[in-house]
Structure formats: structure tokens, C-alpha cells
Design a protein around this motif. Structure first.
Motif, PDB file in Angstrom:
ATOM      1  N   GLU A 942       0.832  -1.198   0.000  1.00 51.83           N
ATOM      2  CA  GLU A 942       0.000   0.000   0.000  1.00 51.83           C
ATOM      3  C   GLU A 942       0.875   1.260   0.000  1.00 51.83           C
ATOM      4  O   GLU A 942       0.606   2.228  -0.719  1.00 51.83           O
ATOM      5  CB  GLU A 942      -0.914  -0.008   1.227  1.00 51.83           C
ATOM      6  CG  GLU A 942      -1.890   1.168   1.298  1.00 51.83           C
ATOM      7  CD  GLU A 942      -2.921   1.141   0.175  1.00 51.83           C
ATOM      8  OE1 GLU A 942      -3.435   2.223  -0.161  1.00 51.83           O
ATOM      9  OE2 GLU A 942      -3.198   0.038  -0.376  1.00 51.83           O
ATOM     10  N   LEU A 943       1.928   1.260   0.812  1.00 51.81           N
ATOM     11  CA  LEU A 943       2.804   2.423   0.885  1.00 51.81           C
ATOM     12  C   LEU A 943       3.613   2.614  -0.399  1.00 51.81           C
ATOM     13  O   LEU A 943       3.968   3.751  -0.764  1.00 51.81           O
ATOM     14  CB  LEU A 943       3.757   2.295   2.083  1.00 51.81           C
ATOM     15  CG  LEU A 943       3.106   2.393   3.479  1.00 51.81           C
ATOM     16  CD1 LEU A 943       4.130   2.137   4.562  1.00 51.81           C
ATOM     17  CD2 LEU A 943       2.472   3.772   3.674  1.00 51.81           C
ATOM     18  N   GLU A 944       3.920   1.503  -1.062  1.00 46.41           N
ATOM     19  CA  GLU A 944       4.683   1.589  -2.316  1.00 46.41           C
ATOM     20  C   GLU A 944       3.964   2.492  -3.335  1.00 46.41           C
ATOM     21  O   GLU A 944       4.614   3.189  -4.120  1.00 46.41           O
ATOM     22  CB  GLU A 944       4.856   0.181  -2.914  1.00 46.41           C
ATOM     23  CG  GLU A 944       5.923  -0.666  -2.244  1.00 46.41           C
ATOM     24  CD  GLU A 944       7.324  -0.363  -2.750  1.00 46.41           C
ATOM     25  OE1 GLU A 944       7.484   0.633  -3.480  1.00 46.41           O
ATOM     26  OE2 GLU A 944       8.251  -1.114  -2.402  1.00 46.41           O
ATOM     27  N   LYS A 945       2.641   2.521  -3.269  1.00 45.74           N
ATOM     28  CA  LYS A 945       1.869   3.344  -4.214  1.00 45.74           C
ATOM     29  C   LYS A 945       2.198   4.829  -4.028  1.00 45.74           C
ATOM     30  O   LYS A 945       2.349   5.576  -4.989  1.00 45.74           O
ATOM     31  CB  LYS A 945       0.373   3.114  -4.018  1.00 45.74           C
ATOM     32  CG  LYS A 945      -0.075   1.683  -4.273  1.00 45.74           C
ATOM     33  CD  LYS A 945      -1.558   1.529  -3.933  1.00 45.74           C
ATOM     34  CE  LYS A 945      -2.009   0.076  -4.101  1.00 45.74           C
ATOM     35  NZ  LYS A 945      -3.438  -0.084  -3.714  1.00 45.74           N
ATOM     36  N   TYR A 946       2.312   5.272  -2.773  1.00 45.14           N
ATOM     37  CA  TYR A 946       2.604   6.671  -2.507  1.00 45.14           C
ATOM     38  C   TYR A 946       4.030   7.019  -2.917  1.00 45.14           C
ATOM     39  O   TYR A 946       4.303   8.122  -3.421  1.00 45.14           O
ATOM     40  CB  TYR A 946       2.375   6.970  -1.025  1.00 45.14           C
ATOM     41  CG  TYR A 946       0.942   6.775  -0.591  1.00 45.14           C
ATOM     42  CD1 TYR A 946      -0.027   7.735  -0.909  1.00 45.14           C
ATOM     43  CD2 TYR A 946       0.548   5.639   0.110  1.00 45.14           C
ATOM     44  CE1 TYR A 946      -1.354   7.562  -0.533  1.00 45.14           C
ATOM     45  CE2 TYR A 946      -0.767   5.455   0.489  1.00 45.14           C
ATOM     46  CZ  TYR A 946      -1.719   6.412   0.165  1.00 45.14           C
ATOM     47  OH  TYR A 946      -3.023   6.234   0.543  1.00 45.14           O
ATOM     48  N   GLN A 947       4.965   6.120  -2.689  1.00 44.25           N
ATOM     49  CA  GLN A 947       6.346   6.358  -3.112  1.00 44.25           C
ATOM     50  C   GLN A 947       6.424   6.441  -4.643  1.00 44.25           C
ATOM     51  O   GLN A 947       7.132   7.293  -5.200  1.00 44.25           O
ATOM     52  CB  GLN A 947       7.274   5.253  -2.578  1.00 44.25           C
ATOM     53  CG  GLN A 947       8.723   5.432  -3.043  1.00 44.25           C
ATOM     54  CD  GLN A 947       9.681   4.472  -2.370  1.00 44.25           C
ATOM     55  OE1 GLN A 947      10.082   4.706  -1.242  1.00 44.25           O
ATOM     56  NE2 GLN A 947      10.038   3.413  -3.063  1.00 44.25           N
ATOM     57  N   ALA A 948       5.690   5.542  -5.301  1.00 39.30           N
ATOM     58  CA  ALA A 948       5.687   5.554  -6.772  1.00 39.30           C
ATOM     59  C   ALA A 948       5.148   6.872  -7.311  1.00 39.30           C
ATOM     60  O   ALA A 948       5.639   7.421  -8.305  1.00 39.30           O
ATOM     61  CB  ALA A 948       4.865   4.376  -7.281  1.00 39.30           C
ATOM     62  N   GLU A 949       4.125   7.410  -6.640  1.00 39.94           N
ATOM     63  CA  GLU A 949       3.538   8.685  -7.069  1.00 39.94           C
ATOM     64  C   GLU A 949       4.566   9.808  -6.952  1.00 39.94           C
ATOM     65  O   GLU A 949       4.715  10.653  -7.855  1.00 39.94           O
ATOM     66  CB  GLU A 949       2.310   9.005  -6.213  1.00 39.94           C
ATOM     67  CG  GLU A 949       1.616  10.294  -6.612  1.00 39.94           C
ATOM     68  CD  GLU A 949       0.390  10.588  -5.740  1.00 39.94           C
ATOM     69  OE1 GLU A 949      -0.024  11.756  -5.677  1.00 39.94           O
ATOM     70  OE2 GLU A 949      -0.131   9.621  -5.115  1.00 39.94           O
ATOM     71  N   ALA A 950       5.327   9.851  -5.808  1.00 39.41           N
ATOM     72  CA  ALA A 950       6.338  10.886  -5.614  1.00 39.41           C
ATOM     73  C   ALA A 950       7.467  10.739  -6.620  1.00 39.41           C
ATOM     74  O   ALA A 950       8.001  11.743  -7.135  1.00 39.41           O
ATOM     75  CB  ALA A 950       6.886  10.805  -4.192  1.00 39.41           C
ATOM     76  N   ARG A 951       7.835   9.499  -6.911  1.00 40.42           N
ATOM     77  CA  ARG A 951       8.917   9.265  -7.874  1.00 40.42           C
ATOM     78  C   ARG A 951       8.497   9.746  -9.269  1.00 40.42           C
ATOM     79  O   ARG A 951       9.272  10.377  -9.993  1.00 40.42           O
ATOM     80  CB  ARG A 951       9.266   7.780  -7.901  1.00 40.42           C
ATOM     81  CG  ARG A 951      10.443   7.482  -8.858  1.00 40.42           C
ATOM     82  CD  ARG A 951      10.649   5.986  -9.050  1.00 40.42           C
ATOM     83  NE  ARG A 951      11.191   5.367  -7.859  1.00 40.42           N
ATOM     84  CZ  ARG A 951      10.561   4.412  -7.172  1.00 40.42           C
ATOM     85  NH1 ARG A 951       9.344   4.023  -7.569  1.00 40.42           N
ATOM     86  NH2 ARG A 951      11.098   3.869  -6.130  1.00 40.42           N
ATOM     87  N   THR A 952       7.227   9.444  -9.613  1.00 43.86           N
ATOM     88  CA  THR A 952       6.727   9.855 -10.939  1.00 43.86           C
ATOM     89  C   THR A 952       6.705  11.367 -11.061  1.00 43.86           C
ATOM     90  O   THR A 952       7.069  11.939 -12.104  1.00 43.86           O
ATOM     91  CB  THR A 952       5.317   9.266 -11.166  1.00 43.86           C
ATOM     92  OG1 THR A 952       5.389   7.846 -11.084  1.00 43.86           O
ATOM     93  CG2 THR A 952       4.777   9.684 -12.524  1.00 43.86           C
ATOM     94  N   LYS A 953       6.299  12.062 -10.002  1.00 45.64           N
ATOM     95  CA  LYS A 953       6.189  13.514 -10.020  1.00 45.64           C
ATOM     96  C   LYS A 953       7.508  14.200  -9.671  1.00 45.64           C
ATOM     97  O   LYS A 953       7.564  15.434  -9.642  1.00 45.64           O
ATOM     98  CB  LYS A 953       5.110  13.958  -9.037  1.00 45.64           C
ATOM     99  CG  LYS A 953       3.716  13.506  -9.417  1.00 45.64           C
ATOM    100  CD  LYS A 953       2.684  13.998  -8.404  1.00 45.64           C
ATOM    101  CE  LYS A 953       1.279  13.566  -8.791  1.00 45.64           C
ATOM    102  NZ  LYS A 953       0.270  14.048  -7.790  1.00 45.64           N
ATOM    103  N   ARG A 954       8.552  13.404  -9.403  1.00 46.20           N
ATOM    104  CA  ARG A 954       9.862  13.917  -9.033  1.00 46.20           C
ATOM    105  C   ARG A 954       9.772  14.923  -7.877  1.00 46.20           C
ATOM    106  O   ARG A 954      10.306  16.042  -7.925  1.00 46.20           O
ATOM    107  CB  ARG A 954      10.553  14.563 -10.228  1.00 46.20           C
ATOM    108  CG  ARG A 954      10.903  13.567 -11.331  1.00 46.20           C
ATOM    109  CD  ARG A 954      11.666  14.222 -12.483  1.00 46.20           C
ATOM    110  NE  ARG A 954      12.038  13.231 -13.476  1.00 46.20           N
ATOM    111  CZ  ARG A 954      13.147  12.496 -13.457  1.00 46.20           C
ATOM    112  NH1 ARG A 954      13.974  12.625 -12.448  1.00 46.20           N
ATOM    113  NH2 ARG A 954      13.415  11.638 -14.428  1.00 46.20           N
TER     114      ARG A 954
END
Length: 977
Positions: A942-954
Motif C-alpha cells: 500500500e505504501l509503495e503506491k505513494y512512493q511511486a507517485e512521488a517518484r513519478t512527479k519527481r
């Protein structure tokens, strides 16, 4: 005497002595201690006379006496007095051996002549005369017609050694015969332990003291020369008195008239009984004498053995066993150790039973007490020293601390193992003795026979004088290895039967120790309790001394220099880490400090270390199941050979890693038993068998074992509502429970305090009895933000005495988690009732994620954002506990104590603070472990989703793209300027 035919005059008795070829000393067959006796001369017979002192035998005198002696000594006979010659006080009679007339047998063989006399005569006179004539015709015995036979029968007697030592080379005789049995015939018993004998074949007449003992004295008699005793010659013995002057008696003939001597001093109690006891066993008997020594009067000292059926008996041992003699060291010191032990043991038993000589014996006081009927079986779990082991009793539930019984090995003493805490080094061979026991006993089944307890001094051991306040009671017993692990050099005889009870099966481990020279046998005082196998122990010690083994050798014990890292600084332990990290190492578990922490000896590096399981923690001391965890590990691995893999060393100097005993991971054993929990907040990638640890914990949870007995899935993760009181950075923060009664109670107590004036300068001097502060103290401190008074711990204090009210103290507020520097004037003492209550602030960290520290890139931003989420406004949060990190110990404050790894949820917004920081790029996920529990996997997904979002948006730390390394120990790349 017992009558055989009413008034017929025939009596029964046993031949006690044979003074000459025609006379017998017969004692009655009653059960009296000293039965009556008669000296009977064979009626109408004359035997050749034996030599008097300094005289010469009549021809055939010795052979005549020997014929009658061998025929009758010790035999039951029937006899009758035929007549008496009152002028010499002698009785003459007929003696029957079975149905054979002894007189007829003697005359028929030619060893006595028949005397025709006036008056009284033998009723068998006619037959005696006929047999004498027959013997003459055949040339038998004294009637031999062989040329030179008469001269050859006369003994060539050397001068008597009794009374004149110049007649005898006693030392020469000892030198040529020591240890070799000499044949002898006992001619006189002076007292129970003093004999006068003819040494064969030279007929040297000597006095022999029985070695190792002393019988009660027979008193003092008047000198023999002053006693007026008529000489008894052959004519007188047959009724015709002579008026010629009398020559002195021979030594052998003195026996027949000794009763007529007058006593100057009465015999000691049991003196007569002891003399009679010896007489009926050795007087006029063939004996073997083993010479042990010579006294200054040329008296021989020796062990005397007499025949008893097919075997031989030791006269000294028989006298002591029957309470008719005592052990004496002056002559026993000449004997072999085994013989001495037998005598001392026999005397002790006679004393215990108050037998004869010891009737009124009062034993000395002793601090030992016998233990009866306390035998048990069990496994050895610890070897404390060479003479002390701990055995887990099979009859007590497995793993219970109550099962362990300390057994000190009876009657032995091994070198002291020392105490490193008191800087006491092991005595020579102490380590070898302990290791000898460890390799043979640890984990093995034994049979234990408890024998005695002893009150000993706390400092000086069994020999110390003790009082009730400075003593303890030690239990002693014998330990028998049920299935012997025989090693090269082991030397133990089959244990002799104990003095009482049945023999336990197995090999006596104390005897093995002593035989290898790893200890000595205690020389107990009389009536001190001792091992039931004491003789076997002494025998083993004799073998070790003879073989110069162990402590009896001239060689020093091998030196071993062990680096004890358990007492070393943290820096020194870190210096050793590279030597221990390379591969699996063999080790020995020296001590179980707690269920998961141990003291190990690593032979390859000759060092002792503190070692703890990685990621596994047991309940702390005084917590439920703590003792059971310790008991289990003691039973499983205490002093066992194990293998370890060291991963790292913590800040306290404890090495962390994994341990195997017989290929079994011991952390798995703890977890399966429900006596430990996994604490893997730092990851499990470096832990071997990590998946087995997870499986073991899950199994214990399903079965609700021990610490999981009240386990409900998900329940352990719940935490009461909290408020955040301080943010530290790096994702760490302090919380305080909302509505906690402890919080309200502490606040109420603080509010009720009547604060004193600021402390006086110099009040830090303890001699003035005023307010004294030192690092670690709990005090009251005034918080600068709102001037409130709160409990605080002194973190840093000025060196030396306080010189000004403005002197600065660094404090930590234990109920809130914040920290500041305050002046001396804003500190106050705090009562013990308030200061000892635990701090209310609980240190937490955001779970599953790495938040940069304040010194790292984005660390300041992360701390500010975390503060905005948690400290702006009176917010309540729900903290879901994911893990507990107990590596910091129990003490809270300054980052120590248990850290709760939590998911922090804002109850008003129903949002996760963890997710918020990931979503803003101010934190990153920690590296996933190889084996994860299902609930942990779901949370991280579940937390991986939030990290992925931040990585995508740099966002945040992802501003310049992906972080190069996923290693959780590496920080994000340096931010470009």
C-alpha cells in the motif's frame, strides 16, 4: 566347661595353646567374652623339654611340640581330669580328638615317653605302654635309630632379641624382608597388639608390634625374675616334685605361669578381651608377618595375617572392626595407603556403633549432616567447577528453574576456578578439571546419590569457622555417569559397594577426576560425613600420585591467556569484530545471561564474548516467562559446543548473530517454544534461516504458547490514542497517551508541590547536606516556553562546584521528550515518590520507511513537515504498532529504551502520516526483506503506491530521478545546487 555326660567328669572345649609336646591349654565352649580355661598335661606322659632362655632343646623336643600343636590347635576336644598334683597345682588328664585318644596318638608316633609312676596314672596306661613298645621297635619319633637323628633334632637357637637389642640386627632383617611375607609361629601374646614369635626357619625369637593399631594395655606386672615360680620339668608334670633349684622359665613357658604373676597396674578396659581375641586366633598358630618398620628398641612393626579356612585375615583389621584396638598414626605411617584406609574406615564404623573399646566414646562436634535416601536421576546442565555440577532433576517438569539442583562432589576438592570479577585467576589445573567434567557430563544422564550437607563459611570454604550470619549450607553427593563417555586416559575402578543402600549404576565421576590428577581427596575428621565410596577415591588418588598425573606432576599446567571482551570497552570489542565475522566459528556457551543473550568462549580466538541472537528477544528479567526462557536455554546449550555466525556488534559491546547446536538454530527453538519474539526492524537479510524464524514465531502464535497465550491476531498492534509531544527528526518522535491516568496523576502531584527558593550557591557540596545534582538525576526544571515545572533528567552538568545561579544544565523532559539547557536557578529537587515513576513519553519511529536525518539532504524539510502534521493544534493520533525495537534496553530518554515502529494515523482526517511523507518525497521505503509476514507485505504494498507517485512527479528526494542504490544504509544522492 560344658559337661558331656552328667557327673562322669568328661568336658568339652577348644584347644587354645600347646605349650609343649605333652600339655594343652583348653578353653571352655561357652559364649562368654573370655571363657574359662584349663591347662591339661597328658596323663603318664613325658615329652622332651624345649630350651629355656639361653638353653638347649632336649632331642626331639621341637618335633614333639609341633606334632601335638598341629594335631590339636584350634580343634574341639573332649577331656577329663584324671588326677591332680596339688604341690605344683597341675591337672593331668585324658584328651580325645573326636573318638581318638590324643595320648595314644602321641605315644604311637614316638613323640612322648610313658612314665610308670606310683599312685595316680592314666586309665589307658596299659595301652600306652604297648604303643610305646611298638614305637620303639619301629624307631619312630624320639626312638629314631637313624645315625645323627638325635643331634639334628636339636634347634640351633640364636640369642633372644627380647630385652637385649644387641642380639639382633633388626634393621638388616627389615631391609632384606620389607614387603615380603615371613613365616612365623606365635609363642606368646603380650597384649592384643603385641606378639612374641619365632621367625622361621632360623627360630629368631622377636617381639612384633602389630602395625597401625594399639590394643588396650594389660597393665604392668612385677618383673619376671622376682616372681617365685617353681620350674616345671617332666618329672613334676607327672607328679614327682623335685627339690633342686629352679632355672628361669623359657619365653614360651612363661605363658603357662603368667597368671601367677602379680599385677602392679590393672589392665585397661577391654585389655583382657583384646588379648583373648588375639590368642584364640594366632597363639601357637602359623602366621605370615609383613614387616613395615622397626622402632628404636629393635622391636619389629609388621602386619600379621592368620589363616581362616582358605583365606587369610588381617589381625589389625579384625581387632579394630571388633572394637578391641584403636588406629595409631605413628606405626600406620609405615604402611601402604590402602591398608591405612581400611583401618581408619573400620575404626570410624566401630566408633559409630560404640563397640566395646568405644562404648563411652563422645564424637567431636561436626558441621556436616548425613542425607539419607535422596537419590535422583537427571541431566547435567552446568559444570560450575571441577567439583560442582548442576543437575536438572527428571522428576521436576522440564525447563523449570526448580528442577536444577547443585551437587558438590563428596569428599574431593579440585583447584579453584577463580573469579574474574574479583581478579582471581584460576588455580593450576582448575580449567582442565572443569573441562574434563564438561566434555563428559554436559547434556548426559546421570544418577545422583546425595550423601551429606555441610555448613560452610561464605568466603573460606568447608574448613572455615562459621556462624549463622556468614554461612550457607552446601549439599554433597556422588554422581554416576549412566552411559560412560570413556576418553583416553580415563582411569576408574569399579566402585566398591557403599556402606549402606544400593550401588547406583554407572561410573563415579569423582573417582575419574581424582584418577586423572584433577583433584585431591579430603582428609575428613572423625565423624565427619563422607562419600560412601571414600575408599575408591583414596585408591584413585594413590594411582594418580604414583603416575604423577595432573596436580601431582612436576609440570606446570598449560598456560591459557583468554581475552575477556565481556568486561572490555566497546572500542576493543569492535576491534575484534573482523576476526569473528569471517565465517562460522566453533564456540562454547559459558553462561546463559538471558534467554537470548549468552557469554561464549571462542577457542580459535581465545576470547570470551557477550553474544545475542539477531532479531530475537525474550522477556526481560522479572517479566513473565523470562525464567522459563533461561531454563530452556540452560537445558539446551549451557556449556555445549556450538557454532556461531557473527553479523555485527552493538554499542554495548555485545556481538549479534546466529547460533547452532547440533545443526539446530537455537533462535528457532526459542521462538517455537513461545518464549521469544522477532524484532527485525533493521531487516532480516543478514540473518541466516530468517524464514525459519518467521515460521517458528507464527507456529507459536497459532498454538498460543507462553508469551502468546493471550494472543489475538492484530491485537498486539493496538495502542491507545496519543498526542505527539516532540519531533526529533529522522522520522522519530515522542508521544504521550491521551487520557492516561498516569499522566493525570503525575501532573496533579507536580501541581501540588510547594516549590522552594532557588538553591544556594555551593549547595552542591554533599558535606553541607543540600541539593546535590549529578548526571542522570531526576529533578524539577522550569520549561522556558511556558514557565511550567516538569520532571527532567540531567543530561549534562558543569564540572566542579556551581559558582553562579546562571550555570547551565542540559536536561531532558522525561514526560514529553523535548530537551533544553536551563540555568541552575531554574532547577529544584524532586521527591522520590514522583522522581521514580517512569517517564510518560514514548519514543516512536515511522514504520516501513527511511526518513533522512537532520544532517542529510531533505532531513530538515522532513522534520518540518512531520512537525506540521503532528504538532499544529491539539491533534489525536492512532498509532498502529508494527514492530518493537528493544535493542536500546529498558531505560527511556535520549534515544534509549524500546522504540515503537508505528503507522501514525490522524484520527480526524483518517490519513496516514507515513503515507503523507512518502507522497511528498520526504521519505523512502526501506528495503524489503527476503521473507515477510503477509500483513507486513500488504502494508508495504500500500505504501509503495505513494512512493511511486512521488517518484513519478519527481517530488522531494526524487527531484533528480531515481536514487541509485536501494540499500537502506545508503542516503539519497547529494542535492544539486
Amino acid at each position: 566347661m560344658a559337661s558331656t555326660a552328667g557327673a562322669t567328669g568328661w568336658l568339652r572345649g577348644r584347644v587354645k595353646a600347646v605349650p609343649s609336646g605333652d600339655s594343652l591349654v583348653i578353653m571352655g565352649s561357652t559364649k562368654a567374652e573370655i571363657p574359662p580355661e584349663k591347662t591339661i598335661t597328658l596323663s603318664s606322659l613325658i615329652a622332651p623339654r624345649l630350651a629355656r632362655r639361653g638353653g638347649v632343646d632336649e632331642p626331639f623336643a621341637w618335633e614333639s611340640r609341633e606334632n601335638l600343636r598341629k594335631l590339636c590347635i584350634g580343634k574341639d576336644v573332649t577331656f577329663r581330669v584324671d588326677y591332680t598334683v596339688s604341690s605344683i597345682g597341675r591337672e593331668f588328664g585324658s584328651v580325645f580328638l573326636g573318638d581318638k585318644n590324643v595320648s595314644l596318638l602321641v605315644v604311637a608316633d614316638g613323640w612322648a615317653k610313658v612314665r610308670e609312676q606310683k599312685g595316680d596314672a592314666s586309665p589307658f596306661l596299659a595301652e600306652l605302654l604297648r604303643l610305646e613298645e611298638q614305637a620303639k621297635q619301629q624307631g619312630l619319633g624320639c626312638w629314631s635309630r637313624a645315625p645323627g637323628a638325635s643331634e639334628a633334632s636339636i634347634r640351633n637357637l640364636p640369642p633372644s632379641a627380647i630385652g637385649d637389642s644387641s642380639n639382633f640386627d633388626a634393621m638388616g632383617l627389615l631391609a632384606s624382608n620389607k614387603g615380603s611375607p615371613m613365616q612365623a609361629i606365635v609363642e606368646q601374646v603380650r597384649d592384643g597388639s603385641t606378639l612374641r614369635v619365632y621367625l622361621l626357619p632360623d627360630f629368631q625369637f622377636v617381639q612384633v608390634f602389630v602395625a597401625g593399631i594399639q590394643a588396650p594395655s594389660m597393665g604392668k606386672r612385677a618383673p619376671l625374675e622376682t616372681v617365685v615360680v617353681p620350674e616345671i620339668n617332666s618329672d613334676e608334670l607327672n607328679g614327682e616334685a623335685s627339690t633342686e633349684p629352679h632355672a628361669p622359665l623359657t619365653s614360651a613357658q612363661r605363658l603357662t605361669v603368667s597368671a601367677r604373676s602379680t599385677n602392679e597396674v590393672a589392665p585397661d578396659p577391654f585389655g583382657r578381651e583384646a588379648k583373648h581375641f588375639t590368642e584364640i586366633r594366632v597363639l601357637n598358630r602359623d602366621v605370615r608377618i609383613v614387616l613395615e618398620g622397626v622402632d628404636k628398641f629393635s622391636n619389629l612393626i609388621g602386619s600379621v595375617y592368620y589363616p581362616d579356612g582358605e583365606s587369610a585375615k588381617d589381625l589389625a583389621l579384625e581387632l579394630i572392626e571388633n572394637g578391641l584396638a584403636k588406629y595409631v598414626e605413628w606405626s600406620a605411617s609405615l604402611m601402604e595407603d590402602e591398608a591405612k584406609r581400611r583401618l581408619k574406615t573400620a575404626e570410624l564404623q566401630a566408633k559409630k556403633t560404640r563397640l566395646r573399646f568405644w562404648t563411652n566414646y563422645v564424637p567431636p562436634t561436626t558441621n556436616s549432616k548425613a542425607i539419607h535416601d535422596q537419590n535422583f536421576t537427571g541431566k547435567v546442565v552446568e559444570v560450575v567447577s571441577g567439583d560442582c555440577v548442576v543437575v536438572a532433576d527428571d522428576s521436576v517438569p522440564y525447563g523449570s528453574p526448580l528442577a536444577e539442583r547443585r551437587v558438590n562432589l563428596s569428599s574431593i576438592r579440585c583447584p579453584k576456578i577463580g573469579n574474574p570479577r574479583r581478579d582471581e585467576k584460576p588455580a593450576p589445573y582448575a580449567r582442565e578439571a572443569k573441562e574434563f567434567l564438561r566434555t563428559r557430563l554436559i547434556g548426559h544422564q546421570v544418577n545422583v546419590s546425595m550423601e551429606y550437607s555441610r555448613k560452610v563459611g561464605m568466603m573460606d570454604g568447608p574448613s572455615a569457622a562459621v556462624g549463622p550470619a556468614d554461612s550457607r549450607v552446601m549439599d554433597f553427593g556422588s554422581v554416576f555417569l549412566a552411559s560412560p563417555v570413556k576418553a583416553e586416559g580415563d582411569d576408574a575402578s569399579t566402585p566398591a559397594p557403599p556402606t549402606g543402600g544400593s550401588q547406583p549404576t554407572g561410573v563415579n565421576i569423582a573417582e575419574l577426576l581424582i584418577a586423572r590428577g584433577f583433584g585431591t581427596v579430603i582428609r575428613h575428621r572423625d565423624f565427619e560425613e563422607r562419600s560412601n565410596y571414600y575408599d575408591a577415591l583414596l585408591s584413585a588418588e594413590s594411582r594418580a600420585i604414583a603416575g604423577k598425573k595432573g596436580i601431582h606432576s612436576s609440570k606446570d599446567s598449560p598456560a591459557m591467556h583468554i581475552a575477556d571482551l565481556t568486561t572490555a570497552s566497546a572500542k576493543k570489542t569492535k576491534d575484534f569484530l573482523p576476526f569473528l565475522q569471517r565465517k562460522r566459528l566453533p564456540a562454547v556457551v559459558e553462561y546463559v545471561l538471558s534467554g537470548h543473550r549468552f557469554k561464549l568462549f571462542v577457542p580459535k580466538e581465545t576470547c570470551s564474548i557477550a553474544f545475542s541472537f539477531s532479531g530475537v528477544r525474550c522477556p526481560g528479567r522479572d517479566e513473565p516467562f523470562s525464567d522459563e526462557a533461561i531454563a530452556l536455554m540452560r537445558r539446551k546449550i549451557m556449556q555445549r559446543d556450538v557454532e556461531i555466525e557473527v553479523e555485527t556488534v552493538d554499542r554495548t559491546g555485545t556481538f549479534l548473530g546466529s547460533m547452532w547446536e547440533s545443526k539446530t538454530n537455537m533462535a528457532v527453538t526459542l521462538l517455537e517454544a513461545g518464549l521469544a519474539k522477532l524484532q527485525t526492524s533493521f531487516g532480516t537479510d543478514r540473518i541466516p534461516d530468517a524464514h525459519l524464524l518467521v515460521q517458528a514465531e507464527q507456529s507459536a502464535k497459532r498454538q498460543k504458547l507462553k508469551i502468546w497465550e493471550n494472543f489475538v491476531e492484530g491485537e498486539e498492534r493496538k495502542f491507545p490514542p496519543v498526542t505527539v509531544t516532540e519531533v526529533l527528526g529522522g522520522g522519530k518522535f515522542y508521544v504521550q497517551t491521551v487520557g492516561d491516568q498516569k499522566v493525570a496523576s503525575i501532573q496533579q502531584q507536580l501541581a501540588s508541590l510547594a516549590l522552594q527558593e532557588a538553591p544556594v550557591i555551593g549547595a552542591f557540596n554533599p558535606k553541607k547536606g543540600a541539593f546535590v545534582i549529578k548526571k542522570g538525576d531526576i529533578v524539577l526544571a522550569q520549561f522556558s516556553a511556558d514557565d511550567s515545572w516538569n520532571r527532567a533528567m540531567i543530561v549534562n552538568a558543569p564540572r566542579g562546584p556551581v559558582e553562579s545561579p546562571k550555570d547551565r544544565f542540559e536536561v531532558f523532559y522525561i514526560d514529553y521528550g523535548n530537551q533544553e539547557v536551563v540555568p541552575y536557578s531554574e532547577l529544584r529537587p524532586l521527591g522520590s515518590s514522583v522522581s521514580t515513576a517512569p517517564g510518560l513519553a514514548q519514543l516512536c519511529s515511522l514504520a516501513y520507511m527511511k526518513v533522512p536525518g537532520l544532517e542529510e539532504d531533505y532531513g530538515q524539510e522532513a522534520a518540518v513537515r512531520l512537525s506540521e502534521h503532528t504538532l499544529n493544534g491539539p491533534k489525536e493520533f492512532r498509532a498502529v504498532i508494527e514492530e518493537r525495537d528493544t535493542s536500546g534496553g529498558k531505560v527511556k530518554g535520549q534515544g534509549t529504551g524500546t522504540i515503537l515502529m508505528v503507522t501514525l494515523i490522524d484520527t480526524a482526517a483518517n490519513s496516514s502520516v507515513n503515507a503523507a511523507l512518502l507522497k511528498e518525497g520526504l521519505a523512502r521505503m526501506e528495503k524489503r526483506r527476503r521473507w515477510e509476514a503477509k500483513d507486513r507485505q500488504a502494508a508495504m504494498d500500500e505504501l509503495e503506491k505513494y512512493q511511486a507517485e512521488a517518484r513519478t512527479k519527481r517530488l522531494g528526494m526524487w527531484e533528480y530521478g531515481d536514487i541509485q542504490s536501494d540499500d537502506e544504509d545508503n542516503a539519497p544522492p547529494v542535492r544539486k545546487k
